[in-house]
Structures are given as C-alpha cells and as structure tokens.
Design a protein around this motif. Structure first.
Motif, PDB file in Angstrom:
ATOM      1  N   GLN A 221       1.012  -1.264   0.096  1.00 26.97           N
ATOM      2  CA  GLN A 221      -0.176  -0.068   0.024  1.00 26.97           C
ATOM      3  C   GLN A 221       0.556   1.521   0.067  1.00 26.97           C
ATOM      4  N   VAL A 222       1.580   1.502  -0.959  1.00 34.46           N
ATOM      5  CA  VAL A 222       3.033   2.421  -0.791  1.00 34.46           C
ATOM      6  C   VAL A 222       1.884   3.648  -2.466  1.00 34.46           C
TER       7      VAL A 222
ATOM      8  N   GLU B  49       5.806   5.262  -5.374  1.00 31.67           N
ATOM      9  CA  GLU B  49       5.865   4.131  -6.416  1.00 31.67           C
ATOM     10  C   GLU B  49       6.490   5.359  -7.730  1.00 31.67           C
ATOM     11  N   ARG B  50       6.399   5.450  -8.029  1.00 30.28           N
ATOM     12  CA  ARG B  50       7.335   6.788  -8.539  1.00 30.28           C
ATOM     13  C   ARG B  50       8.192   7.172  -8.714  1.00 30.28           C
ATOM     14  N   ARG B  51       8.599   7.697  -6.930  1.00 26.69           N
ATOM     15  CA  ARG B  51      10.473   7.329  -7.169  1.00 26.69           C
ATOM     16  C   ARG B  51      11.098   6.594  -6.952  1.00 26.69           C
ATOM     17  N   THR B  52      10.302   5.533  -6.919  1.00 26.05           N
ATOM     18  CA  THR B  52      11.648   3.667  -6.794  1.00 26.05           C
ATOM     19  C   THR B  52      11.029   3.819  -8.245  1.00 26.05           C
ATOM     20  N   GLY B  53      10.184   3.571  -9.290  1.00 30.07           N
ATOM     21  CA  GLY B  53      10.083   3.621 -10.236  1.00 30.07           C
ATOM     22  C   GLY B  53       9.257   2.136 -11.218  1.00 30.07           C
ATOM     23  N   PHE B  54       8.119   1.597  -9.655  1.00 30.70           N
ATOM     24  CA  PHE B  54       7.728   0.749 -10.575  1.00 30.70           C
ATOM     25  C   PHE B  54       6.681   0.577  -9.377  1.00 30.70           C
ATOM     26  N   PRO B  55       5.505   0.012  -9.118  1.00 29.71           N
ATOM     27  CA  PRO B  55       4.045  -0.431  -8.460  1.00 29.71           C
ATOM     28  C   PRO B  55       4.748  -1.258  -7.244  1.00 29.71           C
TER      29      PRO B  55
ATOM     30  N   TYR C 135      14.613   1.957  -8.567  1.00 33.02           N
ATOM     31  CA  TYR C 135      14.542   0.982  -8.401  1.00 33.02           C
ATOM     32  C   TYR C 135      14.952   0.602  -7.448  1.00 33.02           C
ATOM     33  N   CYS C 136      14.924   0.766  -6.354  1.00 36.86           N
ATOM     34  CA  CYS C 136      15.227   0.223  -5.030  1.00 36.86           C
ATOM     35  C   CYS C 136      14.473   0.264  -4.157  1.00 36.86           C
TER      36      CYS C 136
END
Length: 316
Positions: free
Chosen positions: A68-69, A74-80, A127-128
């Motif tokens: 439930q991020v 999620e955008r900053r991480t690069g994926f849902p 991506y982390c």
C-alpha cells in the motif's frame, strides 16, 4: 565451490508501468546454473520486520509489506509495489545477509539480487525498495558477527541511500566510486566519494579505484566488505556515463579481489545496476563479476550448517 544465494521470489513478473528489466535475476540464475559444480546454492529467508525497521521508517516498512505504498513513492521507486514485489523486497535483504554469513566462512559469497543502494529511510528510489546493504550491515554489527563493515559501491550511480542510512554509524563505512553527473542529481555524503568525469575508460578508472580504495581500506580496517558490483560502468550501458570495456570490468573484479585478499577481507557481493535491452548480455556481466571474484577469493568449503540454522536459513 562458490557460494551463491538465490530465492525463487527474486524472479517475478514485471508489474505494470515498469521500465526495470525484471528478467535479469532469472537470467543470472540460469547462467550460474550452467556453471555446474563450481557453484553451491543457498536459499535465504525474508529479512524479519524488526531488522527492516532498524534501518527504514516503520511506517514505510508497513506500507511496503502491505503493498500500500503511496503513488508518489512508487513513482520515485520506478514501479508499483504489488504484493509480489513486496515479498521480493523483504527477501532480497535476507539474501544479502546470508551472503555475508557465507563470506565470513568461505571468503566470498554472492547474492543474485540486491545492491539496492538508492532506497532511503521512508521511500524507495531508483528501482530500489529496501536498502539491503544498509540492513545487512546493521544486523551484522548488532549481532556481533563483525566489528566493522565497509560497503564498497562500484555502481556507476552514487550509493546515496546507503550513505544516508549509515551516516554517523561508528562501525559502518561507505565507499562509492561513480559518475559525477549521473543519478542521483543530489548526492549524499559517503565516508569516501570518488566522483568521476564522464567517459573515463579502463586505465584511469582502475588506477583511481586502486589508489582510493587501498587508502580507504587501510584507514578503516573493516572485517567484511559488502560489495555493490554494479556493471553499469560498462561503455554501452543505457544508464551509465563511463566507458569501461568488458575486459575492464573483469580487471575491476581482479583488483577488488587483490585488495581484499591482501587484507584477508571476506567479500559478500550483490549484483547492483546494469541496464539495456539485451538482458542476457547484462546477466552475463553480472555472472562474470561473481565468478571472477569467487574464483579468486573462495576458501576450501567449511561446514556452515550451524550458522545457517541460527540465522533461520536452509540450503536450496
């Protein structure tokens, strides 16, 4: 025999809206399996929640584990962050921790995932999701496995999350050699940062690495190296800005092995970055990192069942 840590949860289907190459970890596994008896396989368990929370904000840990991020993270991480991605995110730090335990016994071990050096206390990035390097280092220190850990990061991008999450810890030091103008735009402060100009090739890179890392290791005298062996300094990497050749990457690992062996330092390796359309070529570079280091650093096999049982892990 080279100790390699892998878990099926490392290999997942790509979530929607993701540009990360999710097939890389499966390709790394397949290429390592082709090495036959040269590789000994070990399977981790997920990192317990308490150890994730020792490094990351508990509210963020809860968001990830519940899948439930918030969308902005999620955008900053690069994926849902789906349920599958969340399960993988908790498993990878367990793999890096197990690789460290194996390295303490064998001289070298590798995790077929990890190196998530951009993850910060309360968000993922680049991506982390969870910072396996910082989590493993913290746990190893707190459990008394080692007195001092050095995180050595040779990814083309600065290990900003690792630097931020370990800043001020008296027993954890960080070294990052990276392209100065590459991501992240705003750098953190590692114990030692070596920022390189765009386009540096094999000889300048290796000379700089040799000089700076030698001094770093002699100054801080770690008991263990957690090594982020990203292959994105490669000249044709999609997200790199340096110009190492395939041979230059191999020579980098030979240099890391020489500096480590000269100081009797065990090395636990993670795979880090490597980007482009040819997933098998990227995976092959990661495998060369593992096999080069493992071939030079691995000690004769020693029984580790007792340590692994204590850590809640089993052989694959």
């Amino acid at each position: 025999m080279i100790a390699v840590v892998h878990h099926p949860d490392y290999v997942t289907e790509a979530p929607a809206r993701s540009t990360y190459r999710w097939g890389k970890n499966g390709a790394i596994r397949d290429l390592l399996q082709a090495e036959g008896d040269r590789v000994g396989w070990h399977e981790p368990v997920a990192m317990p929640r308490a150890w994730l929370e020792a490094v990351h904000d508990p509210d963020y840990v809860a968001e990830v584990l519940a899948a439930q991020v918030p969308r902005e993270k999620e955008r900053r991480t690069g994926f849902p962050i789906t349920a599958i991605v969340a399960r993988r995110a908790a498993m990878v730090p367990g793999g890096t921790y197990l690789a460290a335990l194996l390295a303490l016994e064998h001289g070298f071990a590798a995790n077929t995932a990890g190196g998530s050096h951009h993850a910060l206390a309360d968000t993922g990035a680049g991506y982390c999701v969870f910072n396996d390097l910082a989590i493993a280092a913290h746990r190893l220190i707190e459990e008394g496995r080692v007195e001092r850990v050095a995180i050595v990061d040779c990814d083309v991008h600065q290990g900003d999350g690792t630097a931020a999450l370990t800043a001020g810890h008296p027993q954890i030091t960080t070294y990052s050699i990276h392209a100065a103008k590459n991501f992240p735009a705003r750098k953190a402060q590692s114990t030692l940062d070596v920022a390189l100009a765009d386009g540096i090739g094999d000889e300048d890179y290796l000379d700089t690495l040799d000089t700076t890392l030698s001094g770093f290791l002699d100054a801080h005298r770690p008991d263990l190296i957690l090594y982020q062996g990203g292959v994105d300094p490669f000249v044709d990497d999609r997200l790199g800005r340096l110009a190492l050749s395939e041979d230059g990457l191999v020579r980098r690992e030979q240099l890391i092995a020489r500096l480590s062996a000269a100081r009797a330092l065990p090395v636990a390796c993670t795979v880090g970055g490597g980007y482009g359309d040819d997933v098998m070529a990227i995976a092959a570079r990661h495998v060369r990192v593992i096999m080069t280091l493992g071939g030079l650093l691995t000690q004769p096999p020693v029984a580790i069942a007792e340590q692994e049982r204590g850590a809640g892990v089993v052989d694959a």
